[in-house]
Design a protein around this motif. Sequence first.
Motif, PDB file in Angstrom:
ATOM      1  N   ASP A 295       0.861  -1.187   0.000  1.00  0.00           N
ATOM      2  CA  ASP A 295       0.000   0.000   0.000  1.00  0.00           C
ATOM      3  C   ASP A 295       0.890   1.228   0.000  1.00  0.00           C
ATOM      4  N   GLU A 296       1.000   1.860  -1.172  1.00  0.00           N
ATOM      5  CA  GLU A 296       1.921   2.990  -1.284  1.00  0.00           C
ATOM      6  C   GLU A 296       1.452   4.193  -0.477  1.00  0.00           C
ATOM      7  N   LEU A 297       0.126   4.414  -0.386  1.00  0.00           N
ATOM      8  CA  LEU A 297      -0.377   5.544   0.387  1.00  0.00           C
ATOM      9  C   LEU A 297      -0.082   5.374   1.876  1.00  0.00           C
ATOM     10  N   ALA A 298      -0.263   4.162   2.364  1.00  0.00           N
ATOM     11  CA  ALA A 298       0.031   3.879   3.776  1.00  0.00           C
ATOM     12  C   ALA A 298       1.513   3.605   4.007  1.00  0.00           C
ATOM     13  N   GLU A 299       2.257   3.473   2.922  1.00  0.00           N
ATOM     14  CA  GLU A 299       3.696   3.171   2.980  1.00  0.00           C
ATOM     15  C   GLU A 299       3.966   1.884   3.758  1.00  0.00           C
ATOM     16  N   THR A 300       3.185   0.858   3.427  1.00  0.00           N
ATOM     17  CA  THR A 300       3.445  -0.485   3.948  1.00  0.00           C
ATOM     18  C   THR A 300       3.734  -1.390   2.761  1.00  0.00           C
ATOM     19  N   PHE A 301       4.843  -2.107   2.828  1.00  0.00           N
ATOM     20  CA  PHE A 301       5.330  -2.822   1.657  1.00  0.00           C
ATOM     21  C   PHE A 301       5.664  -4.274   1.993  1.00  0.00           C
ATOM     22  N   ASN A 302       5.267  -5.161   1.101  1.00  0.00           N
ATOM     23  CA  ASN A 302       5.706  -6.550   1.111  1.00  0.00           C
ATOM     24  C   ASN A 302       6.682  -6.736  -0.038  1.00  0.00           C
ATOM     25  N   LEU A 303       7.917  -7.062   0.276  1.00  0.00           N
ATOM     26  CA  LEU A 303       8.946  -7.244  -0.737  1.00  0.00           C
ATOM     27  C   LEU A 303       9.200  -8.726  -0.933  1.00  0.00           C
ATOM     28  N   ALA A 304       9.193  -9.167  -2.191  1.00  0.00           N
ATOM     29  CA  ALA A 304       9.355 -10.599  -2.471  1.00  0.00           C
ATOM     30  C   ALA A 304      10.230 -10.781  -3.700  1.00  0.00           C
ATOM     31  N   ALA A 305      11.177 -11.717  -3.625  1.00  0.00           N
ATOM     32  CA  ALA A 305      12.072 -12.009  -4.744  1.00  0.00           C
ATOM     33  C   ALA A 305      12.139 -13.508  -4.962  1.00  0.00           C
ATOM     34  N   ALA A 306      12.376 -13.892  -6.209  1.00  0.00           N
ATOM     35  CA  ALA A 306      12.655 -15.274  -6.595  1.00  0.00           C
ATOM     36  C   ALA A 306      11.617 -16.275  -6.104  1.00  0.00           C
ATOM     37  N   PRO A 307      10.326 -16.032  -6.308  1.00  0.00           N
ATOM     38  CA  PRO A 307       9.332 -17.026  -5.881  1.00  0.00           C
ATOM     39  C   PRO A 307       9.454 -18.308  -6.694  1.00  0.00           C
ATOM     40  N   PRO A 311       8.661 -28.756  -6.069  1.00  0.00           N
ATOM     41  CA  PRO A 311       7.988 -30.053  -6.218  1.00  0.00           C
ATOM     42  C   PRO A 311       7.254 -30.524  -4.974  1.00  0.00           C
ATOM     43  N   ASP A 312       7.629 -30.004  -3.798  1.00  0.00           N
ATOM     44  CA  ASP A 312       6.957 -30.426  -2.567  1.00  0.00           C
ATOM     45  C   ASP A 312       5.630 -29.704  -2.352  1.00  0.00           C
ATOM     46  N   GLY A 313       5.215 -28.875  -3.328  1.00  0.00           N
ATOM     47  CA  GLY A 313       3.946 -28.169  -3.223  1.00  0.00           C
ATOM     48  C   GLY A 313       4.009 -26.880  -2.435  1.00  0.00           C
ATOM     49  N   GLN A 314       5.205 -26.488  -2.015  1.00  0.00           N
ATOM     50  CA  GLN A 314       5.400 -25.260  -1.253  1.00  0.00           C
ATOM     51  C   GLN A 314       5.996 -24.175  -2.154  1.00  0.00           C
ATOM     52  N   LEU A 315       5.886 -22.935  -1.692  1.00  0.00           N
ATOM     53  CA  LEU A 315       6.465 -21.799  -2.390  1.00  0.00           C
ATOM     54  C   LEU A 315       7.651 -21.289  -1.587  1.00  0.00           C
ATOM     55  N   TYR A 316       8.804 -21.231  -2.229  1.00  0.00           N
ATOM     56  CA  TYR A 316      10.026 -20.729  -1.599  1.00  0.00           C
ATOM     57  C   TYR A 316      10.345 -19.369  -2.210  1.00  0.00           C
ATOM     58  N   PHE A 317      10.693 -18.399  -1.367  1.00  0.00           N
ATOM     59  CA  PHE A 317      11.033 -17.077  -1.891  1.00  0.00           C
ATOM     60  C   PHE A 317      11.792 -16.272  -0.848  1.00  0.00           C
ATOM     61  N   ILE A 318      12.229 -15.088  -1.258  1.00  0.00           N
ATOM     62  CA  ILE A 318      12.924 -14.157  -0.381  1.00  0.00           C
ATOM     63  C   ILE A 318      11.924 -13.075  -0.014  1.00  0.00           C
ATOM     64  N   HIS A 319      11.806 -12.756   1.286  1.00  0.00           N
ATOM     65  CA  HIS A 319      10.709 -11.885   1.705  1.00  0.00           C
ATOM     66  C   HIS A 319      11.120 -10.961   2.849  1.00  0.00           C
ATOM     67  N   GLY A 320      10.487  -9.798   2.855  1.00  0.00           N
ATOM     68  CA  GLY A 320      10.595  -8.877   3.974  1.00  0.00           C
ATOM     69  C   GLY A 320       9.436  -7.896   3.935  1.00  0.00           C
ATOM     70  N   SER A 321       9.012  -7.407   5.107  1.00  0.00           N
ATOM     71  CA  SER A 321       7.951  -6.405   5.211  1.00  0.00           C
ATOM     72  C   SER A 321       8.545  -5.105   5.726  1.00  0.00           C
ATOM     73  N   GLN A 322       8.085  -3.993   5.165  1.00  0.00           N
ATOM     74  CA  GLN A 322       8.650  -2.694   5.529  1.00  0.00           C
ATOM     75  C   GLN A 322       7.557  -1.653   5.647  1.00  0.00           C
ATOM     76  N   THR A 323       7.700  -0.793   6.655  1.00  0.00           N
ATOM     77  CA  THR A 323       6.835   0.368   6.816  1.00  0.00           C
ATOM     78  C   THR A 323       7.680   1.617   6.618  1.00  0.00           C
ATOM     79  N   GLY A 324       7.230   2.498   5.735  1.00  0.00           N
ATOM     80  CA  GLY A 324       7.970   3.716   5.450  1.00  0.00           C
ATOM     81  C   GLY A 324       8.723   3.620   4.134  1.00  0.00           C
TER      82      GLY A 324
END
Length: 410
Positions: A295-307, A311-324
Amino acid sequence: MNKRKNLLAALLTLILLALACANPLEAPTSQEPANVETIVAATLAALTSALGDETLPSTPQPGDDPSSLLPRPLLYLANDAAQISQVYRLGRDGKSITQLTFEVTNVDDFDVSLVDGSIVFLSNNQLFTINADGSNRSLIVDGGAQDPNNPIITEVTKPLWSPNGQTIAFGQRGINFYSITSGQSNLTLSAQIDSNGFGLMYWPVGYAPDGNKLLITIAPIASDGFSNAIYYPDGNAVVDLVMPQGARNICCSINWTPDGSTFYAGVSFLSPFTTPGLWRVNAANGQVDTLLNSDELAETFNLAAAPFPAPDGQLYFIHGSQTGLSDYAVTTTLQMVRSATDGTTGRTILRPESFNSANEFLWAPDASFVLAAIPPTGGIFEGGALNLYYTDGQPVISLVPFVRYMKWGP
């Protein structure tokens, strides 16, 4: 003491390899390569500063099983002794390095056939193929001299080998396909350019695993804007992506499901032109589902890379949450996570390391580890030292001092 000596020896080896093979790193404020002196100095500084750090990644040991470290050979770009970018192969032992191209000008891009390991590479606006061992170099496409006033019009870009090994897709004035059987190229989706040189350019991004469609980029000439679409060559059909209301274009970090029905995309940086998040795309109709929103107006961000849908049915990725927004700086810690395919359910941090500086990732086919390119300094957007990070928490393994454009071989 012996551990200390081994560490020093390993670092000295890395320094020598960096001097011989390191690719020119990108300057912090542009996509132009930095000069060689800066690259070597940065590499030496990054490596030697770790001498006092006992947590430095380990290196493959002589007693390791040479068939178990990597599931397949790894191909990548790095510099030769003359500081010219070439294609290299890292063996499954994680140590043996073979130079496969010997061009007099930089190899700008490449791809590898998963059928027989043949390689197509781009150099001097020309496409060449070689066998898996580097032999039988053949010119297949000559893009000619580039127009200095509008080089994008004549530029050859993004060679991609089809999953069945019979076709090479590439960009030049649109989407082209080179037939291995006939030795002929066919322009199937032509760029739309008017007499003033304005219009739309197309170039391929990646094949779906089923081989019957590609993700492509559509970019207006003389504009910073772009969009992505799915292209079906057999019917010459373009399926535009249907973005959720208020969402911008997706980009940058894409992996398909094995059946080619879906792909995942993530953005892990802040920019005026993109919004961080995680998305899942239906390849049949282009419908984009937002899994992790920002949410750019609220400046809350979910950052995700390389999703990576594993084969195990799971999703692996790089993640972080940021405010501001923080002047578009990423201030949160980006970490390796695993979740259900919705990106949220059961999301668990797998490792403590920060991946903020990593600029390229390649997952093992079974998601047992990820390879990450870690540059020696910030602001470098392509390539870096190659580290292997296991998803089960085993120690990090340091492999080679510089890689760019990593791809698995067969």
